[in-house]
Design a protein around this motif. Structure first.
Motif, PDB file in Angstrom:
ATOM      1  N   ALA A 125       0.830  -1.212   0.000  1.00  0.00           N
ATOM      2  CA  ALA A 125       0.000   0.000   0.000  1.00  0.00           C
ATOM      3  C   ALA A 125       0.864   1.261   0.000  1.00  0.00           C
ATOM      4  N   SER A 126       1.929   1.281   0.808  1.00  0.00           N
ATOM      5  CA  SER A 126       2.771   2.476   0.818  1.00  0.00           C
ATOM      6  C   SER A 126       3.587   2.586  -0.465  1.00  0.00           C
ATOM      7  N   GLU A 127       3.956   1.453  -1.057  1.00  0.00           N
ATOM      8  CA  GLU A 127       4.642   1.518  -2.349  1.00  0.00           C
ATOM      9  C   GLU A 127       3.714   2.088  -3.416  1.00  0.00           C
ATOM     10  N   ASP A 128       2.458   1.632  -3.433  1.00  0.00           N
ATOM     11  CA  ASP A 128       1.487   2.187  -4.389  1.00  0.00           C
ATOM     12  C   ASP A 128       1.310   3.679  -4.193  1.00  0.00           C
ATOM     13  N   ALA A 129       1.217   4.130  -2.930  1.00  0.00           N
ATOM     14  CA  ALA A 129       1.055   5.553  -2.644  1.00  0.00           C
ATOM     15  C   ALA A 129       2.261   6.352  -3.132  1.00  0.00           C
ATOM     16  N   PHE A 130       3.454   5.787  -2.949  1.00  0.00           N
ATOM     17  CA  PHE A 130       4.662   6.480  -3.395  1.00  0.00           C
ATOM     18  C   PHE A 130       4.687   6.654  -4.913  1.00  0.00           C
ATOM     19  N   TRP A 131       4.460   5.589  -5.655  1.00  0.00           N
ATOM     20  CA  TRP A 131       4.537   5.669  -7.121  1.00  0.00           C
ATOM     21  C   TRP A 131       3.334   6.372  -7.726  1.00  0.00           C
ATOM     22  N   GLY A 132       2.185   6.252  -7.097  1.00  0.00           N
ATOM     23  CA  GLY A 132       0.992   6.912  -7.616  1.00  0.00           C
ATOM     24  C   GLY A 132       0.458   6.259  -8.886  1.00  0.00           C
ATOM     25  N   THR A 133      -0.586   6.859  -9.396  1.00  0.00           N
ATOM     26  CA  THR A 133      -1.188   6.369 -10.634  1.00  0.00           C
ATOM     27  C   THR A 133      -0.753   7.275 -11.782  1.00  0.00           C
ATOM     28  N   VAL A 134      -1.060   6.840 -12.960  1.00  0.00           N
ATOM     29  CA  VAL A 134      -0.656   7.618 -14.142  1.00  0.00           C
ATOM     30  C   VAL A 134      -1.354   8.959 -14.162  1.00  0.00           C
TER      31      VAL A 134
END
Length: 134
Positions: A125-134
């Motif tokens: 979840a924190s990795e997803d938040a860091f990279w974000g969406t397109v």
């Protein structure tokens, strides 16, 4: 092939080049038809096919993190035939946000190339938040 390097040697070459940010050597370790399984639900997630696509993925991570994305081994790579599991710690900075967590990279080696990669993150979840969406 009898003269092919052992899977551990291929993996060490890949991680040494990645740590040195020697992306030409990193790319040279990939099979042309490499398959890369990137976890999560962020802009980089999904299955990527081919050395060009994986190179673009790594390049994208470097761009988004302004060149700060880094990956370090936290233990010895472990081999079971053509499969090598590697404990890692990865980090980066992006617009004031920080990413730092542990993971496991699982690589399948064919001959002297990385043929397939599965990545596992300790805090998706924190990795997803860091990279974000397109």
């Amino acid at each position: 092939m009898a003269d092919s390097p052992a899977p551990l040697a291929v993996v060490r070459k890949y991680f040494d080049a990645l740590a040195a940010k020697d992306f030409a050597t990193v790319s040279a370790t990939f099979a042309d038809d490499i398959v890369w399984h990137q976890p999560g639900t962020n802009r980089f997630s999904g299955t990527h096919h081919g050395a060009d696509a994986v190179g673009a993925l790594i390049g994208g991570m470097m761009t988004v993190s302004a060149g700060t994305f880094a990956l370090a081994l936290t233990g010895e790579p472990l081999a079971n035939g053509a499969l090598v599991a590697v404990p890692v710690r990865f980090s980066g900075d992006r617009d004031g946000a920080k990413l730092e967590q542990d993971g496991i990279d699982l690589l399948r080696i064919e001959g002297d190339r990385v043929a397939e990669v599965w990545l596992f993150s300790s805090d998706p979840a924190s990795e997803d938040a860091f990279w974000g969406t397109v």
